[in-house]
Write a protein that holds these residues in place. Structure first.
Motif, PDB file in Angstrom:
ATOM      1  N   SER A  60      41.530  37.312  45.544  1.00 20.38           N
ATOM      2  CA  SER A  60      41.061  36.266  46.634  1.00 20.38           C
ATOM      3  C   SER A  60      39.971  37.230  47.278  1.00 20.38           C
ATOM      4  CB  SER A  60      42.354  36.219  47.678  1.00 20.38           C
ATOM      5  OG  SER A  60      42.714  37.211  48.313  1.00 20.38           O
ATOM      6  N   ALA A  61      39.282  36.556  48.429  1.00 20.35           N
ATOM      7  CA  ALA A  61      38.251  37.265  49.060  1.00 20.35           C
ATOM      8  C   ALA A  61      38.894  38.430  49.661  1.00 20.35           C
ATOM      9  CB  ALA A  61      37.517  36.316  49.756  1.00 20.35           C
ATOM     10  N   GLU A  84      37.890  42.414  49.239  1.00 24.59           N
ATOM     11  CA  GLU A  84      37.767  43.402  50.481  1.00 24.59           C
ATOM     12  C   GLU A  84      38.566  44.618  50.735  1.00 24.59           C
ATOM     13  OE1 GLU A  84      36.415  41.617  53.989  1.00 24.59           O
ATOM     14  OE2 GLU A  84      35.204  39.948  52.745  1.00 24.59           O
ATOM     15  N   ALA A  85      39.651  44.282  50.461  1.00 30.71           N
ATOM     16  CA  ALA A  85      40.743  45.386  50.730  1.00 30.71           C
ATOM     17  C   ALA A  85      40.626  46.365  49.509  1.00 30.71           C
ATOM     18  CB  ALA A  85      42.214  44.716  50.505  1.00 30.71           C
ATOM     19  N   PHE A 119      28.350  35.784  45.053  1.00 31.23           N
ATOM     20  CA  PHE A 119      28.724  35.287  43.629  1.00 31.23           C
ATOM     21  C   PHE A 119      29.595  34.004  43.547  1.00 31.23           C
ATOM     22  CE2 PHE A 119      28.247  39.811  44.222  1.00 31.23           C
ATOM     23  CZ  PHE A 119      27.647  40.207  42.894  1.00 31.23           C
ATOM     24  N   ALA A 120      29.911  33.692  42.220  1.00 30.87           N
ATOM     25  CA  ALA A 120      30.822  32.474  41.974  1.00 30.87           C
ATOM     26  C   ALA A 120      32.293  32.386  42.508  1.00 30.87           C
ATOM     27  CB  ALA A 120      30.772  32.050  40.582  1.00 30.87           C
ATOM     28  N   SER A 121      32.883  33.820  42.651  1.00 30.00           N
ATOM     29  CA  SER A 121      34.121  34.010  43.059  1.00 30.00           C
ATOM     30  C   SER A 121      34.090  35.469  43.276  1.00 30.00           C
ATOM     31  CB  SER A 121      35.103  33.370  41.993  1.00 30.00           C
ATOM     32  OG  SER A 121      34.973  34.364  40.960  1.00 30.00           O
ATOM     33  N   MET A 133      33.799  41.224  41.808  1.00 29.81           N
ATOM     34  CA  MET A 133      34.414  42.626  41.435  1.00 29.81           C
ATOM     35  C   MET A 133      33.979  42.947  40.137  1.00 29.81           C
ATOM     36  SD  MET A 133      38.777  43.383  41.082  1.00 29.81           S
ATOM     37  CE  MET A 133      38.886  43.039  42.924  1.00 29.81           C
ATOM     38  N   SER A 134      33.978  41.937  38.975  1.00 24.89           N
ATOM     39  CA  SER A 134      33.403  42.255  37.654  1.00 24.89           C
ATOM     40  C   SER A 134      32.131  42.949  37.883  1.00 24.89           C
ATOM     41  CB  SER A 134      33.516  40.967  37.012  1.00 24.89           C
ATOM     42  OG  SER A 134      32.685  41.227  35.708  1.00 24.89           O
ATOM     43  N   ARG A 135      31.031  42.457  38.582  1.00 19.59           N
ATOM     44  CA  ARG A 135      29.818  42.931  38.680  1.00 19.59           C
ATOM     45  C   ARG A 135      30.005  44.417  39.169  1.00 19.59           C
ATOM     46  NH1 ARG A 135      26.624  43.656  36.025  1.00 19.59           N
ATOM     47  NH2 ARG A 135      26.836  41.776  35.019  1.00 19.59           N
TER      48      ARG A 135
END
Length: 205
Positions: free
Chosen positions: A98-99, A103-104, A126-128, A133-135
């Motif tokens: 989740s967002a 961030e955590a 980003f799209a999600s 996180m992937s980038r």
């Protein structure tokens, strides 16, 4: 380390080192549950990988490259476009972060640099959160480290060839170029025998 020693029955402070050295290979390997590469720390798990032993690996590889203490041969190094988009993230977040979890994770992973990192990789760009996180993982753990290594090679006047592999194989992973796929293509393991495009890539010298 303390959990590892305890699982092996090595608890007396004065004898821990000698006790650990007496354990068999199997006892060492099975003392903790085997871990896997992912983006979140795994308490109580062990991911067995090469270590700096002062012999086979005499120092941290990054330090050796910085000092020019490596085999000076032409080197090719690179990354896929979406290195972290496969199991690295889904092992930690099976349904995607989740967002708030994203961030955590940044706060935990980057500590004092977390706010600066989050400013560069806000999930809203980003799209999600998964894509963010992937980038971020791809850039931080693969792209930036590859560029650092390429600079060390270049500084030592060693030919360095830096690549980014972006070819999507839909039958393997739709819209993603995941970790390791370029190695399979380079060594001729075609994923779809009926598609001549894959053969053309796999057959390149």
């Amino acid at each position: 380390g303390e959990l590892f020693a305890t699982r092996l029955g090595c608890v007396a402070p004065a004898d821990i080192a000698s006790c650990l050295r007496m354990q068999t290979r199997e006892q060492v390997l099975t003392a903790l549950t085997t871990g896997s590469q992912q983006v979140v720390e795994q308490p109580g798990r062990a991911l067995w990988q090469p270590v700096v032993d002062g012999v086979t690996i005499p120092s941290q590889p990054r330090d050796l490259f910085a000092a020019g203490a490596f085999a000076h041969v032409p080197t090719i190094i690179g990354a896929t476009r979406d290195e972290a988009a496969g199991a690295f993230i889904t092992r930690s977040f099976p349904t995607g972060p989740s967002a708030a979890a994203y961030e955590a994770w940044i706060q935990s992973e980057f500590a004092g640099d977390a706010n600066a990192v989050l400013a560069q990789y806000p999930s809203s760009d980003f799209a999600s959160p998964f894509h963010a996180m992937s980038r971020l993982v791809t850039d931080a753990q693969f792209v930036c480290e590859n560029r650092r290594l390429a600079r060390y090679l270049s500084d030592a006047h060693v030919p360095a060839y830096l690549f980014s592999y972006d070819y999507v194989i839909p039958d393997l992973s739709v819209d993603r170029v995941i970790h390791g796929v370029e190695s399979n293509i380079v060594f001729g393991n075609n994923y779809n025998a009926g598609d001549p495009a894959y053969h053309a890539i796999g057959d390149m010298d």
